[in-house]
Design a protein around this motif. Structure first.
Motif, PDB file in Angstrom:
ATOM      1  N   VAL A 297       1.000  -1.243   0.017  1.00  0.00           N
ATOM      2  CA  VAL A 297       0.002  -0.106   0.129  1.00  0.00           C
ATOM      3  C   VAL A 297       0.890   1.285  -0.216  1.00  0.00           C
ATOM      4  N   SER A 298       0.612   2.243  -0.913  1.00  0.00           N
ATOM      5  CA  SER A 298       1.519   3.340  -1.129  1.00  0.00           C
ATOM      6  C   SER A 298       0.337   4.423  -0.688  1.00  0.00           C
ATOM      7  N   PRO A 299       0.759   5.427   0.574  1.00  0.00           N
ATOM      8  CA  PRO A 299       0.005   6.384   0.954  1.00  0.00           C
ATOM      9  C   PRO A 299      -0.026   7.446  -0.131  1.00  0.00           C
ATOM     10  N   ALA A 300      -0.676   8.600   0.100  1.00  0.00           N
ATOM     11  CA  ALA A 300      -0.961   9.697  -0.564  1.00  0.00           C
ATOM     12  C   ALA A 300       0.421  10.454  -0.320  1.00  0.00           C
ATOM     13  N   ALA A 301       0.430  11.652  -1.210  1.00  0.00           N
ATOM     14  CA  ALA A 301       1.667  12.568  -1.102  1.00  0.00           C
ATOM     15  C   ALA A 301       1.970  13.115   0.125  1.00  0.00           C
ATOM     16  N   LEU A 302       0.630  13.431   0.717  1.00  0.00           N
ATOM     17  CA  LEU A 302       0.905  14.146   2.172  1.00  0.00           C
ATOM     18  C   LEU A 302       0.411  13.057   2.907  1.00  0.00           C
ATOM     19  N   PHE A 303       1.228  12.634   3.671  1.00  0.00           N
ATOM     20  CA  PHE A 303       1.077  11.376   4.717  1.00  0.00           C
ATOM     21  C   PHE A 303       2.023  11.378   5.802  1.00  0.00           C
ATOM     22  N   GLY A 304       1.981  11.470   7.148  1.00  0.00           N
ATOM     23  CA  GLY A 304       2.934  11.402   7.911  1.00  0.00           C
ATOM     24  C   GLY A 304       2.825  12.034   9.312  1.00  0.00           C
ATOM     25  N   SER A 305       3.552  12.040  10.182  1.00  0.00           N
ATOM     26  CA  SER A 305       3.592  12.856  11.114  1.00  0.00           C
ATOM     27  C   SER A 305       3.615  14.420  10.957  1.00  0.00           C
ATOM     28  N   PHE A 306       4.430  14.719  10.037  1.00  0.00           N
ATOM     29  CA  PHE A 306       4.379  16.031   9.556  1.00  0.00           C
ATOM     30  C   PHE A 306       2.929  16.906   8.905  1.00  0.00           C
ATOM     31  N   ALA A 307       1.814  15.661   8.540  1.00  0.00           N
ATOM     32  CA  ALA A 307       0.903  15.976   7.848  1.00  0.00           C
ATOM     33  C   ALA A 307      -0.146  14.977   8.354  1.00  0.00           C
ATOM     34  N   PRO A 308      -0.604  15.219   9.699  1.00  0.00           N
ATOM     35  CA  PRO A 308      -1.415  14.162  10.242  1.00  0.00           C
ATOM     36  C   PRO A 308      -2.830  14.129   9.634  1.00  0.00           C
ATOM     37  N   GLY A 309      -3.110  14.970   8.901  1.00  0.00           N
ATOM     38  CA  GLY A 309      -4.665  14.873   8.189  1.00  0.00           C
ATOM     39  C   GLY A 309      -5.733  14.849   8.910  1.00  0.00           C
ATOM     40  N   GLU A 310      -7.098  14.727   8.638  1.00  0.00           N
ATOM     41  CA  GLU A 310      -8.307  14.675   9.181  1.00  0.00           C
ATOM     42  C   GLU A 310      -8.597  13.245   8.925  1.00  0.00           C
TER      43      GLU A 310
ATOM     44  N   THR B 123      -4.863   7.431  10.272  1.00  0.00           N
ATOM     45  CA  THR B 123      -6.045   6.420  10.601  1.00  0.00           C
ATOM     46  C   THR B 123      -6.690   5.733   9.495  1.00  0.00           C
ATOM     47  N   ASP B 124      -7.034   6.792   8.381  1.00  0.00           N
ATOM     48  CA  ASP B 124      -7.641   6.367   7.164  1.00  0.00           C
ATOM     49  C   ASP B 124      -6.702   5.354   6.378  1.00  0.00           C
ATOM     50  N   PHE B 125      -5.201   5.483   6.510  1.00  0.00           N
ATOM     51  CA  PHE B 125      -4.386   4.858   5.795  1.00  0.00           C
ATOM     52  C   PHE B 125      -4.532   3.554   6.482  1.00  0.00           C
ATOM     53  N   ALA B 126      -4.374   3.373   7.813  1.00  0.00           N
ATOM     54  CA  ALA B 126      -4.638   2.166   8.660  1.00  0.00           C
ATOM     55  C   ALA B 126      -5.815   1.433   8.340  1.00  0.00           C
TER      56      ALA B 126
ATOM     57  N   LYS C 296      -8.765  -7.550  -1.683  1.00  0.00           N
ATOM     58  CA  LYS C 296      -8.990  -7.197  -3.182  1.00  0.00           C
ATOM     59  C   LYS C 296      -7.798  -7.024  -3.877  1.00  0.00           C
ATOM     60  N   HIS C 297      -6.689  -6.744  -3.333  1.00  0.00           N
ATOM     61  CA  HIS C 297      -5.406  -6.686  -4.154  1.00  0.00           C
ATOM     62  C   HIS C 297      -4.259  -7.608  -3.941  1.00  0.00           C
ATOM     63  N   ARG C 298      -4.619  -8.703  -4.002  1.00  0.00           N
ATOM     64  CA  ARG C 298      -3.504  -9.843  -3.636  1.00  0.00           C
ATOM     65  C   ARG C 298      -2.557  -9.758  -4.799  1.00  0.00           C
ATOM     66  N   ARG C 299      -1.345  -9.694  -4.547  1.00  0.00           N
ATOM     67  CA  ARG C 299      -0.044  -9.903  -5.166  1.00  0.00           C
ATOM     68  C   ARG C 299       0.147  -8.230  -6.044  1.00  0.00           C
ATOM     69  N   GLN C 300      -0.463  -7.217  -5.343  1.00  0.00           N
ATOM     70  CA  GLN C 300      -0.623  -5.988  -6.378  1.00  0.00           C
ATOM     71  C   GLN C 300      -0.224  -4.906  -5.351  1.00  0.00           C
ATOM     72  N   ARG C 301       0.251  -3.872  -6.153  1.00  0.00           N
ATOM     73  CA  ARG C 301       0.553  -2.557  -5.030  1.00  0.00           C
ATOM     74  C   ARG C 301      -0.599  -1.495  -5.598  1.00  0.00           C
ATOM     75  N   PHE C 302      -0.977  -0.820  -4.572  1.00  0.00           N
ATOM     76  CA  PHE C 302      -2.193   0.071  -4.629  1.00  0.00           C
ATOM     77  C   PHE C 302      -1.971   1.370  -3.729  1.00  0.00           C
ATOM     78  N   THR C 303      -2.712   2.389  -4.154  1.00  0.00           N
ATOM     79  CA  THR C 303      -2.364   3.663  -3.508  1.00  0.00           C
ATOM     80  C   THR C 303      -3.832   4.212  -2.871  1.00  0.00           C
ATOM     81  N   VAL C 304      -3.598   4.627  -1.776  1.00  0.00           N
ATOM     82  CA  VAL C 304      -4.932   5.219  -0.995  1.00  0.00           C
ATOM     83  C   VAL C 304      -4.876   6.689  -0.751  1.00  0.00           C
ATOM     84  N   ALA C 305      -5.835   7.483  -0.933  1.00  0.00           N
ATOM     85  CA  ALA C 305      -5.843   8.892  -0.676  1.00  0.00           C
ATOM     86  C   ALA C 305      -7.416   9.217  -0.230  1.00  0.00           C
ATOM     87  N   HIS C 306      -7.439  10.406   0.391  1.00  0.00           N
ATOM     88  CA  HIS C 306      -8.993  10.859   0.539  1.00  0.00           C
ATOM     89  C   HIS C 306      -9.363  11.371  -0.742  1.00  0.00           C
TER      90      HIS C 306
END
Length: 77
Positions: free
Chosen positions: A15-28, A53-56, A67-77
């Motif tokens: 799973v790849s997170p969105a561009a803004l992800f991490g402790s420096f950009a906690p998000g809603e 929390t939404d990434f988790a 749903k994504h067995r043996r795949q890479r995918f990306t998540v974001a709001h």
């Protein structure tokens, strides 16, 4: 590449997170997320972000639903 070329019985996902992800950009926390393939997921204004929390949530949903067995995918709001 090592995972993709591994034996078929090897079950994995990445799973790849969105561009803004991490402790420096906690998000809603929204309780929802959007999925993408290998491309960065953006909104109509070109922003790409997700809260920890939404990434988790996306990560746990993938473990439970598989749903994504043996795949890479990306998540974001």
């Amino acid at each position: 590449d090592a995972l993709r070329s591994g034996p078929q019985e090897l079950d994995w996902f990445y799973v790849s997170p969105a561009a803004l992800f991490g402790s420096f950009a906690p998000g809603e926390t929204t309780g929802s997320y959007r999925l993408g393939g290998d491309e960065l997921v953006t909104d109509a204004e070109g922003n790409s972000e997700i809260s920890g929390t939404d990434f988790a949530l996306a990560f746990v949903d993938e473990i439970e639903q598989g749903k994504h067995r043996r795949q890479r995918f990306t998540v974001a709001h």
